[in-house]
Write an enzyme that holds these catalytic residues in place. Structure first.
Site, mmCIF file in Angstrom:
data_model
loop_
_atom_site.group_PDB
_atom_site.id
_atom_site.type_symbol
_atom_site.label_atom_id
_atom_site.label_comp_id
_atom_site.label_asym_id
_atom_site.label_seq_id
_atom_site.Cartn_x
_atom_site.Cartn_y
_atom_site.Cartn_z
ATOM 1 C CB SER A 130 -1.176 0.181 0.935
ATOM 2 O OG SER A 130 -1.364 1.352 1.823
ATOM 3 C CE1 TYR A 143 -4.235 -1.926 5.483
ATOM 4 C CE2 TYR A 143 -2.780 -0.341 4.891
ATOM 5 C CZ TYR A 143 -3.794 -1.124 3.990
ATOM 6 O OH TYR A 143 -3.539 -1.692 3.048
HETATM 7 N N1 LIG Z 1 -8.938 -0.551 -1.266
HETATM 8 C C1 LIG Z 1 -7.967 0.077 -1.044
HETATM 9 O O1 LIG Z 1 -7.762 1.592 -0.977
HETATM 10 C C2 LIG Z 1 -6.157 -0.291 -0.779
HETATM 11 C C3 LIG Z 1 -5.110 0.511 -1.012
HETATM 12 C C4 LIG Z 1 -3.585 0.088 -1.134
HETATM 13 C C5 LIG Z 1 -3.782 -1.270 -0.114
HETATM 14 N N2 LIG Z 1 -5.073 -2.669 -0.077
HETATM 15 C C6 LIG Z 1 -4.138 -3.664 0.231
HETATM 16 O O2 LIG Z 1 -4.955 -4.652 -1.425
HETATM 17 C C7 LIG Z 1 -5.724 -5.566 -0.551
HETATM 18 C C8 LIG Z 1 -6.764 -6.476 -0.932
HETATM 19 O O3 LIG Z 1 -7.529 -5.028 -0.051
HETATM 20 P P1 LIG Z 1 -9.321 -5.105 -0.725
HETATM 21 O O4 LIG Z 1 -9.119 -2.812 -1.142
HETATM 22 O O5 LIG Z 1 -9.189 -5.642 -1.464
HETATM 23 O O6 LIG Z 1 -10.057 -5.691 0.357
HETATM 24 P P2 LIG Z 1 -10.977 -6.044 0.658
HETATM 25 O O7 LIG Z 1 -11.582 -6.271 2.317
HETATM 26 O O8 LIG Z 1 -12.631 -5.469 -0.585
HETATM 27 O O9 LIG Z 1 -11.212 -8.236 0.209
HETATM 28 C C9 LIG Z 1 -10.066 -8.168 0.943
HETATM 29 C C10 LIG Z 1 -10.669 -10.253 1.001
HETATM 30 O O10 LIG Z 1 -9.918 -10.306 1.521
HETATM 31 C C11 LIG Z 1 -10.608 -11.291 2.275
HETATM 32 N N3 LIG Z 1 -9.450 -11.105 3.755
HETATM 33 C C12 LIG Z 1 -9.602 -10.827 4.459
HETATM 34 N N4 LIG Z 1 -9.598 -11.796 5.738
HETATM 35 C C13 LIG Z 1 -8.734 -12.340 5.182
HETATM 36 C C14 LIG Z 1 -8.083 -13.564 5.974
HETATM 37 N N5 LIG Z 1 -7.786 -13.539 7.491
HETATM 38 N N6 LIG Z 1 -8.015 -14.873 5.331
HETATM 39 C C15 LIG Z 1 -9.004 -15.328 4.275
HETATM 40 N N7 LIG Z 1 -9.039 -14.356 3.677
HETATM 41 C C16 LIG Z 1 -9.272 -12.976 3.793
HETATM 42 C C17 LIG Z 1 -11.751 -10.915 2.163
HETATM 43 O O11 LIG Z 1 -12.770 -12.373 2.644
HETATM 44 C C18 LIG Z 1 -11.673 -10.559 1.365
HETATM 45 O O12 LIG Z 1 -13.000 -11.340 -0.212
HETATM 46 C C19 LIG Z 1 -4.715 -5.378 1.090
HETATM 47 O O13 LIG Z 1 -3.911 -6.215 1.485
HETATM 48 C C20 LIG Z 1 -5.340 -4.086 1.944
HETATM 49 O O14 LIG Z 1 -4.720 -3.408 1.945
HETATM 50 C C21 LIG Z 1 -6.393 -1.252 -0.527
#
Ligand SMILES: NC(=O)c1ccc[n+]([C@@H]2O[C@H](COP(=O)([O-])OP(=O)(O)OC[C@H]3O[C@@H](n4cnc5c(N)ncnc54)[C@H](O)[C@@H]3O)[C@@H](O)[C@H]2O)c1
Length: 248
Positions: A130, A143
């Site tokens: 991130s 985080y």
């Molecule tokens: N959305 C953003 O703005 C953003 C920005 C930078 C980085 N990220 C990173 O991208 C990654 C995905 O984020 P997203 O926005 O797609 O999130 P999201 O919440 O839309 O999807 C996350 C998925 O991970 C699964 N998950 C969560 N905890 C879990 C666990 N303990 N075991 C197995 N599965 C699990 C959830 O069920 C979900 O399907 C994360 O690591 C997040 O930190 C997101």
């Protein structure tokens, strides 16, 4: 297709960025192991991409033993979650779980798949970090800590994997249009003492030069690039998809 014959394991692939990665890697020819703690979501995405659904909670001890026993060529460490609170109010158990899911799990998965990658002389590990792997924000202590740790792990893996044809990179997006972002708007409003409708403009988009959220498909495109032939010399680095956030 450039990923034909490769098997990709994508964590958190039931939704958001992970699902977009599963779709994009499958479109490139890869077989995808769709790992998510929500079995229903994993099965839906797996059916869509012709992959295998794997229900696993990365926060549970021993989860890695339940992963399919088949060769894995590509790992996308994507599963993660957010919790927004000042340090003095931050629940210690949530802090610990975040480190388990977002740091320890990538280590345990690597431990399991690296011997096979080394034996075959090829592998790609892409860590969805991130902009918070490179910069901090208030109220995101766990985080920011987890993502900075993931950055360190990725660099170490890059150094160890290089002689065996294995690369490791971090992809560092700013705010992506997913459920994770939707879910933190109310918490951000509370922590910063502002109205929910001000959060996107005043908190999320303020640090970036480009004033929009990124789409999950844009992140998946970079992941696919890193996994394809063009990514073979890219390792140990972090690639911001941050709309200019870290230019400041
Ligand atoms: N959305 C953003 O703005 C953003 C920005 C930078 C980085 N990220 C990173 O991208 C990654 C995905 O984020 P997203 O926005 O797609 O999130 P999201 O919440 O839309 O999807 C996350 C998925 O991970 C699964 N998950 C969560 N905890 C879990 C666990 N303990 N075991 C197995 N599965 C699990 C959830 O069920 C979900 O399907 C994360 O690591 C997040 O930190 C997101």
């Amino acid at each position: 297709m450039e990923l034909t014959g490769r098997t990709a394991l994508v964590t958190g692939a039931g939704g958001g960025i992970g699902a977009a990665c599963a779709r994009r890697l499958a479109a490139g020819g890869a077989r995808v192991l769709v790992v998510d703690r929500r079995g229903d979501l994993a099965r839906k995405v797996a059916a869509e991409v012709g992959g295998l659904a794997v229900e696993a909670d990365l926060g549970e001890p021993g989860f890695a033993d339940g992963l399919p026993d088949e060769p894995v060529d590509i790992v996308v460490n994507n599963a993660g979650f957010q919790h927004v609170a000042p340090i003095e109010e931050f629940p210690p158990d949530v802090f610990a779980t975040m480190l388990r899911v977002m740091v320890e799990a990538p280590f345990l998965i690597a431990r399991r798949v690296l011997p096979g990658m080394y034996a075959r002389g090829w592998g790609r590990v892409v860590n969805i970090s991130s902009v918070h792997g490179l910069r901090a924000s208030p109220y995101k202590s766990a985080y920011t800590t987890a993502k900075h740790a993931l950055e360190g792990f990725s660099k170490t893996l890059a150094l160890e994997g290089a002689p065996h044809g294995v690369t490791s990179t971090c992809v560092c997006p700013a705010y992506v249009r997913t459920g994770l972002v939707e879910g933190q708007i109310a918490d951000q409003a509370r922590a910063h003492g502002i109205a929910a409708d001000e959060v996107v403009e005043d908190i999320m988009l303020r640090p970036a030069a480009i004033k929009r959220l990124i789409e999950p498909e844009e992140v998946a495109e970079l992941v696919a690039y890193l996994c394809g032939p063009a990514g073979s010399f890219i390792t140990g680095v972090s690639l911001p998809l941050d709309g200019g956030w870290t230019a400041r």
